[in-house]
Motif scaffolding. Sequence first.
Motif, PDB file in Angstrom:
ATOM      1  N   CYS A  99       0.796  -1.239   0.000  1.00 54.41           N
ATOM      2  CA  CYS A  99       0.000   0.000   0.000  1.00 54.41           C
ATOM      3  C   CYS A  99       0.827   1.288   0.000  1.00 54.41           C
ATOM      4  O   CYS A  99       0.351   2.313  -0.464  1.00 54.41           O
ATOM      5  CB  CYS A  99      -0.937   0.052   1.200  1.00 54.41           C
ATOM      6  SG  CYS A  99      -1.733  -1.492   1.635  1.00 54.41           S
ATOM      7  N   CYS A 129       1.238   4.051  -2.807  1.00 50.68           N
ATOM      8  CA  CYS A 129       0.231   5.079  -3.081  1.00 50.68           C
ATOM      9  C   CYS A 129      -0.261   5.789  -1.831  1.00 50.68           C
ATOM     10  O   CYS A 129      -0.972   6.774  -1.924  1.00 50.68           O
ATOM     11  CB  CYS A 129      -0.979   4.465  -3.776  1.00 50.68           C
ATOM     12  SG  CYS A 129      -0.615   3.746  -5.361  1.00 50.68           S
ATOM     13  N   HIS A 130       0.065   5.250  -0.668  1.00 49.03           N
ATOM     14  CA  HIS A 130      -0.492   5.829   0.570  1.00 49.03           C
ATOM     15  C   HIS A 130       0.589   6.067   1.615  1.00 49.03           C
ATOM     16  O   HIS A 130       0.523   5.520   2.715  1.00 49.03           O
ATOM     17  CB  HIS A 130      -1.553   4.895   1.164  1.00 49.03           C
ATOM     18  CG  HIS A 130      -2.758   4.683   0.302  1.00 49.03           C
ATOM     19  ND1 HIS A 130      -3.645   5.697   0.003  1.00 49.03           N
ATOM     20  CD2 HIS A 130      -3.229   3.589  -0.336  1.00 49.03           C
ATOM     21  CE1 HIS A 130      -4.614   5.215  -0.761  1.00 49.03           C
ATOM     22  NE2 HIS A 130      -4.375   3.942  -0.992  1.00 49.03           N
ATOM     23  N   MET A 186      -9.122  -2.272  -3.280  1.00 48.37           N
ATOM     24  CA  MET A 186      -7.717  -1.955  -2.989  1.00 48.37           C
ATOM     25  C   MET A 186      -6.923  -3.238  -2.850  1.00 48.37           C
ATOM     26  O   MET A 186      -7.431  -4.200  -2.269  1.00 48.37           O
ATOM     27  CB  MET A 186      -7.605  -1.161  -1.683  1.00 48.37           C
ATOM     28  CG  MET A 186      -8.015   0.282  -1.810  1.00 48.37           C
ATOM     29  SD  MET A 186      -6.858   1.180  -2.829  1.00 48.37           S
ATOM     30  CE  MET A 186      -7.985   2.085  -3.868  1.00 48.37           C
TER      31      MET A 186
HETATM   32  C1  HEC Z   1      -1.635   2.033  -7.161  1.00 47.28           C
HETATM   33  C2  HEC Z   1      -2.028   2.882  -6.118  1.00 47.28           C
HETATM   34  C3  HEC Z   1      -2.725   2.317  -4.900  1.00 47.28           C
HETATM   35  C4  HEC Z   1      -2.325   1.299  -4.085  1.00 47.28           C
HETATM   36  C5  HEC Z   1      -1.106   0.395  -4.241  1.00 47.28           C
HETATM   37  C6  HEC Z   1      -3.272   1.253  -3.014  1.00 47.28           C
HETATM   38  N1  HEC Z   1      -4.217   2.207  -3.169  1.00 47.28           N
HETATM   39 FE1  HEC Z   1      -5.704   2.700  -1.870  1.00 47.28          FE
HETATM   40  N2  HEC Z   1      -6.318   4.186  -3.079  1.00 47.28           N
HETATM   41  C7  HEC Z   1      -5.775   4.487  -4.326  1.00 47.28           C
HETATM   42  C8  HEC Z   1      -6.581   5.527  -4.949  1.00 47.28           C
HETATM   43  C9  HEC Z   1      -6.330   6.117  -6.322  1.00 47.28           C
HETATM   44  C10 HEC Z   1      -7.592   5.836  -4.035  1.00 47.28           C
HETATM   45  C11 HEC Z   1      -8.664   6.871  -4.191  1.00 47.28           C
HETATM   46  C12 HEC Z   1      -9.848   6.230  -4.804  1.00 47.28           C
HETATM   47  C13 HEC Z   1     -11.024   7.107  -4.674  1.00 47.28           C
HETATM   48  O1  HEC Z   1     -10.880   8.332  -4.738  1.00 47.28           O
HETATM   49  O2  HEC Z   1     -12.088   6.558  -4.460  1.00 47.28           O
HETATM   50  C14 HEC Z   1      -7.399   4.999  -2.875  1.00 47.28           C
HETATM   51  C15 HEC Z   1      -8.219   5.031  -1.752  1.00 47.28           C
HETATM   52  C16 HEC Z   1      -8.069   4.194  -0.663  1.00 47.28           C
HETATM   53  C17 HEC Z   1      -8.879   4.237   0.511  1.00 47.28           C
HETATM   54  C18 HEC Z   1     -10.028   5.203   0.759  1.00 47.28           C
HETATM   55  C19 HEC Z   1      -9.523   6.511   1.255  1.00 47.28           C
HETATM   56  C20 HEC Z   1     -10.648   7.492   1.415  1.00 47.28           C
HETATM   57  O3  HEC Z   1     -10.877   7.931   2.536  1.00 47.28           O
HETATM   58  O4  HEC Z   1     -11.259   7.795   0.391  1.00 47.28           O
HETATM   59  C21 HEC Z   1      -8.456   3.253   1.339  1.00 47.28           C
HETATM   60  C22 HEC Z   1      -9.003   2.904   2.703  1.00 47.28           C
HETATM   61  C23 HEC Z   1      -7.356   2.603   0.671  1.00 47.28           C
HETATM   62  N3  HEC Z   1      -7.127   3.193  -0.525  1.00 47.28           N
HETATM   63  C24 HEC Z   1      -6.657   1.529   1.200  1.00 47.28           C
HETATM   64  C25 HEC Z   1      -5.602   0.917   0.557  1.00 47.28           C
HETATM   65  C26 HEC Z   1      -4.901  -0.214   1.124  1.00 47.28           C
HETATM   66  C27 HEC Z   1      -5.204  -0.860   2.455  1.00 47.28           C
HETATM   67  C28 HEC Z   1      -3.946  -0.552   0.225  1.00 47.28           C
HETATM   68  C29 HEC Z   1      -2.949  -1.697   0.316  1.00 47.28           C
HETATM   69  C30 HEC Z   1      -3.478  -2.969   0.573  1.00 47.28           C
HETATM   70  C31 HEC Z   1      -4.035   0.361  -0.882  1.00 47.28           C
HETATM   71  N4  HEC Z   1      -5.064   1.230  -0.650  1.00 47.28           N
HETATM   72  C32 HEC Z   1      -3.202   0.334  -1.978  1.00 47.28           C
HETATM   73  C33 HEC Z   1      -4.658   3.926  -4.875  1.00 47.28           C
HETATM   74  C34 HEC Z   1      -3.929   2.884  -4.329  1.00 47.28           C
END
Ligand code: HEC
Length: 461
Positions: A170, A173-174, A225
């Motif tokens: 994660c 991106c986070h 995700m």
């Molecule tokens: C390649 C990039 C990428 C990766 C890797 C990624 N995410 Fe995301 N994540 C995003 C994007 C883009 C959004 C925004 C989506 C949206 O606006 O709805 C997001 C949104 C989220 C959100 C919601 C946040 C909010 O308040 O709107 C959560 C929770 C989240 N991710 C959890 C995770 C977790 C846990 C992992 C790892 C297991 C992960 N993400 C890996 C790109 C990624």
Amino acid sequence: MIGIIGHLHPLLVHLPIGILVLAFLFYWLMRLKQYAFLSKVMTLTLLAGTISAFLSCITGYVLSLDGDYASGLVGWHQNVALLTTMLSLGWFYVMATEQQTWVRHAAAIVCMLGIMITGHLGGSLTHGEGYLLGGSIGDDDSVIARKQVPDVQAAVAYKDLVQPLLQEKCYSCHAANKQKGKLRLDLPEYILKGGKNGEAIKPGNVSESEMIKRLLLPKSDDDHMPPEQKPQLTEKEIALLHWWVASGASFDKKVNELSQTDSIKKMLLTFQGSSSTATPDIPSVAVIPAPPAAIQALKQRGVVVIPVAANSNYLSVNFVSVDSVTDKDISLLEPIKEQLAWLKLSGQPISDSALKTIASCKNLVKLHLDHTNITDVGVKYLSSLNELKVFNCVGTVVTFNGLSELKGLKKLQQLYAFQTKLSGQEWKSLQQLFPSTRIDSGNYVVPTFESDTTLVTVPKR
Ligand code: HEC
């Protein structure tokens, strides 16, 4: 449309760097007599560089509206970039109005410094801070070595299990350098704070935890995700995060301080040790210890039962010194079928029905059934032993047809089949069925079956 303008930034930014460096070069060269002709080109180049710098600023500003980047770093990068653009405009003005030599020199040098600093900050944004000096934290491609967890129950749930997982799947991106959905997952306070839709987790309440909900969505769902094209979590990894949130999402408690069901315990065991670097003759996934009573029962029958390695719960079971083992004795293996990794029954009058029990020992890696009464019928049962690496059926009536039933065993490395019913051409066909297995068809040497306990050594990375 806005998106396209922003996405042009990575392409455009290289223009001012190249063009302004060229202008800088021309500037010093044209001071030499033979390159004096460059002076006209130089001002033009400088103008082009200034315009491209200006365009880069606009596209960069649009890109930053996405909010996906670390705000502190972006701010710095933007300010210095704007300053550099002003500096190159200033330099152009100084050149066009033919100011004093020292003013022109200073303008050239200061502008160059601005370019270098802007470029460095920009690079840190895309490749992670410290990229220049060899670090690459946050880079999509960086493979983060997971820490060893020698005893999962004694591990700190967040620091030893959850965090490494988030880091691997994660952080790209986070975390500090990118905050998709305005969410950071690299520190407890950020995880609790959440993203643009509010908190990422509700400790103790899985169904209200945005993070868990998204992990469980179908992969094709836009909100799933990690995004579809990125490395996904395994079922066990999802189960880990699910359990961690359900048990209160503690950031400092040890695993054994959190409530666990039996199936959770099993799941947690899979995070113990290092799965990819285990010794080759021991199954990669750890198991719970065998019931002591079952081991005792085997020992009373004269069977040698020892761990396959000093820090492993897997067992090596050797019947060789036992008098006339019957199929009934084999049922003693039932309670330890999970832990049984190496089994030696050489020379014992066991028959096909014993192989039904043995076939349920799914973690068997080495199986010695040489000089027993087994036939093709029994060998067929063994086709489900997917961990099997060594199989010995020397001195039995097993035929080519029987052995061909085992062709699905992808891990089989050694097959000892001397003094069986195989003949001539069949050896060749057998090798074709098992292209990567070493088949022993003659000049047979009994493979050593380590009765000494070996220590699982963890290879250095
Ligand atoms: C390649 C990039 C990428 C990766 C890797 C990624 N995410 Fe995301 N994540 C995003 C994007 C883009 C959004 C925004 C989506 C949206 O606006 O709805 C997001 C949104 C989220 C959100 C919601 C946040 C909010 O308040 O709107 C959560 C929770 C989240 N991710 C959890 C995770 C977790 C846990 C992992 C790892 C297991 C992960 N993400 C890996 C790109 C990624």
